[in-house]
Design an enzyme around this catalytic site. Structure first.
Site: not given
Length: 147
Positions: A9, A85, A91, A102, A112, A115
């Site tokens: 991001k 993941r 998240t 993260r 964070n 994605h």
């Protein structure tokens, strides 16, 4: 081989984390079959986050994801979605396991760093949103012959 969509991001790009994140992905054994630095416009952002339309945080989410460049990728490998993941972590970075992307780099739930698709259906949809078929490559890594 399963494919998944992963995106660094704007906060991750602006903090110079693309290289570190790509290194982690490759060390884990996932293969990057597509990747590009891009600026997401509002139209694409709304399609990407369509499930959040009408929610109180929607405008902030769109504002953030369009605030700067992102690094979009298609990853490929055995169980690529779950693997990516796990690497990303929860998240909320405060709840993410130590050693996850993260936990190590994110500072806030809304900022964070990364994605990733959460299901085969979302992976397919997101890959089609961000990449044309000819942008996704097929190749064999040298190590693949030994595995």
């Amino acid at each position: 081989m399963e494919q998944t969509y992963v995106m660094v991001k704007p906060d991750g790009v602006e903090r110079g984390l693309i290289g570190e994140i790509v290194t982690r992905i490759e060390k884990k054994g996932l293969k990057i079959v597509a990747g590009k630095l891009m600026q997401i416009d509002r139209e694409l952002a709304e399609k990407h986050y369509a499930e959040h339309i009408g929610k109180s945080f929607f405008e902030d989410l769109i504002g953030f994801i369009t605030s700067g460049p992102v690094f979009a990728m298609v990853l490929e490998g055995d169980d690529a979605i779950a693997t990516a993941r796990r690497m990303m972590g929860k998240t909320n970075p405060l709840e993410a396991d130590p050693g996850t992307i993260r936990a190590d780099y994110a500072v806030h739930t809304n900022r964070n760093v990364i994605h990733g698709s959460d299901s085969p259906e979302s992976a397919k949809r997101e890959i089609q949103l961000f990449f044309a078929p000819q942008e996704i490559l097929s190749y064999q890594k040298a190590i693949d012959t030994w595995i």
